[in-house]
Design an enzyme around this catalytic site. Structure first.
Site, PDB file in Angstrom:
ATOM      1  N   LYS A  55      49.112  45.063  45.057  1.00 45.56           N
ATOM      2  CA  LYS A  55      48.671  45.573  43.750  1.00 45.56           C
ATOM      3  C   LYS A  55      48.502  47.090  43.819  1.00 45.56           C
ATOM      4  O   LYS A  55      48.912  47.805  42.909  1.00 45.56           O
ATOM      5  CB  LYS A  55      47.367  44.892  43.329  1.00 45.56           C
ATOM      6  CG  LYS A  55      47.608  43.455  42.860  1.00 45.56           C
ATOM      7  CD  LYS A  55      46.332  42.635  42.730  1.00 45.56           C
ATOM      8  CE  LYS A  55      46.686  41.180  42.445  1.00 45.56           C
ATOM      9  NZ  LYS A  55      45.545  40.262  42.528  1.00 45.56           N
ATOM     10  N   GLN A  99      39.225  40.542  43.502  1.00 39.73           N
ATOM     11  CA  GLN A  99      40.130  39.539  44.067  1.00 39.73           C
ATOM     12  C   GLN A  99      39.367  38.243  44.369  1.00 39.73           C
ATOM     13  O   GLN A  99      38.343  38.267  45.047  1.00 39.73           O
ATOM     14  CB  GLN A  99      40.773  40.100  45.349  1.00 39.73           C
ATOM     15  CG  GLN A  99      41.818  39.212  45.966  1.00 39.73           C
ATOM     16  CD  GLN A  99      43.068  39.052  45.094  1.00 39.73           C
ATOM     17  OE1 GLN A  99      43.601  40.014  44.564  1.00 39.73           O
ATOM     18  NE2 GLN A  99      43.513  37.819  44.937  1.00 39.73           N
ATOM     19  N   ASP A 122      42.272  41.297  34.193  1.00 36.30           N
ATOM     20  CA  ASP A 122      42.658  39.936  34.593  1.00 36.30           C
ATOM     21  C   ASP A 122      42.466  38.947  33.445  1.00 36.30           C
ATOM     22  O   ASP A 122      42.972  37.828  33.503  1.00 36.30           O
ATOM     23  CB  ASP A 122      41.764  39.486  35.764  1.00 36.30           C
ATOM     24  CG  ASP A 122      42.519  39.427  37.080  1.00 36.30           C
ATOM     25  OD1 ASP A 122      43.763  39.438  37.052  1.00 36.30           O
ATOM     26  OD2 ASP A 122      41.847  39.364  38.127  1.00 36.30           O
TER      27      ASP A 122
END
Ligand code: NAD
Length: 298
Positions: A55, A99, A122
């Site tokens: 990422k 994460q 997200d």
């Protein structure tokens, strides 16, 4: 027999990343700073380390700032929440991604709830899940949004099509179903308690499989010509003499491609779209945070 078209998610994702990179340069010229994504990793899970690394690299390649926060596994929930608060208040950070999974002593839901909804690239915050459900502007989870982009590019208008989503997780199945509904498809969500799954899938013009069971969906479950999006990523046991088993999806690709009209491969289908959409969401967040109109057609 006619073979299904292979929906090339890798190529689609590369095009999207390039477009995002161009828009990020234009954003920097207007705002005087790059769009910024903060990625937080707690602990040393090897798969998570790889995801976080990719990422970060993808951000930099798309002309964005990447802020990585790698914290030790024993980090307390309070310290993680304090970091999220600092990132919420930091004007150079447009998107915050924590994460998952987090270590057991940290409440994932509490951490997701602490992220400012307008930095929740997200799309996991309940505010964004609610916005999606009622049709308001927000952030949509990256994987289902990537699936939707491939579907609309392939099929155009989805109005009135029968769509079956297999799997009802908060990060894939449910938002996928909401997106299809918003696009006027007739949507069924199937799951582990669905009776006669094969029969349900057989009526679908669009099948989205997000289960996590290797090659569960067989060719005789599919309506001829159906468009099949395979979200599943499953590693088979290694063959003799190999370290690692093959990666396969939830759909038996070879046989399904004899019946389907189009199908995403695994790997190279949905997977690469997820990071590309994360960059897209970060770019959109940056525009909103600076009071600029997000670029159209992304
Ligand atoms: P999950 O485990 O949270 O959800 C799986 C869903 O499948 C559940 O809702 C369950 O009801 C359903 N299910 C389980 N067994 C079933 C059965 N026998 N019949 C019908 N439904 C059944 O998983 P998830 O996070 O939604 O992920 C699903 C898959 O997608 C996994 O393989 C995961 O690795 C993959 N995934 C890929 C990406 C990507 O970037 N490509 C992103 C997220 C998830």
């Amino acid at each position: 027999m006619k073979k299904a078209a292979r929906i090339d998610g890798k190529a689609f994702a590369a095009r999207l990343r390039e477009k995002v990179g161009e828009h990020a340069l234009a954003f920097a010229a207007k705002a005087g700073r790059k769009p910024g994504l903060a990625v937080v990793l707690v602990g040393e899970d090897p798969a998570s380390q790889v995801y976080v690394g990719s990422k970060g690299k993808a951000c930099v390649a798309a002309n964005m700032d990447s802020f990585e926060h790698r914290l030790p596994v024993e980090t307390s929930e309070a310290d993680l929440l304090a970091l999220v608060e600092r990132l919420n208040a930091d004007a150079t950070v447009d998107g915050i991604l924590v994460q998952l999974p987090l270590p057991d002593h940290i409440d994932e839901q509490a951490v997701i709830a602490a992220i400012h909804p307008d930095k929740d690239v997200d799309g996991f915050h309940v505010i964004n899940a609610g916005r999606l459900a009622v049709g308001q502007v927000g952030f949509v989870p990256c994987t289902p949004l990537g699936c939707m982009m491939m579907l609309t590019e392939r099929l155009g208008d989805l109005s009135g099509l029968e769509a079956v989503v297999i799997g009802r997780s908060n990060i894939v199945g449910k938002p996928m179903a909401q997106l299809l509904l918003a696009a006027n498809a007739t949507v069924t969500i199937a799951h582990s308690r669905t009776r006669d799954l094969a029969e349900v899938v057989r009526r679908a013009d669009i099948v989205v499989a997000a289960v996590g069971r290797p090659e569960m969906i067989r060719s005789d479950w599919l309506k001829p010509g159906a468009t099949v999006i395979d979200v599943g990523i499953n590693r088979l046991p290694p063959e003799p003499g190999r370290d690692k088993g093959r990666l396969v999806g939830d759909v038996a690709y070879d046989e399904a491609s004899e019946v389907a009209g189009a199908i995403t491969p695994v790997p190279g289908g949905v997977g690469p779209m997820t990071i590309a959409v994360l960059l897209r969401n970060t770019l959109v967040a940056a525009h909103r945070n600076e009071g600029l109109a997000p670029p159209e057609g992304l």
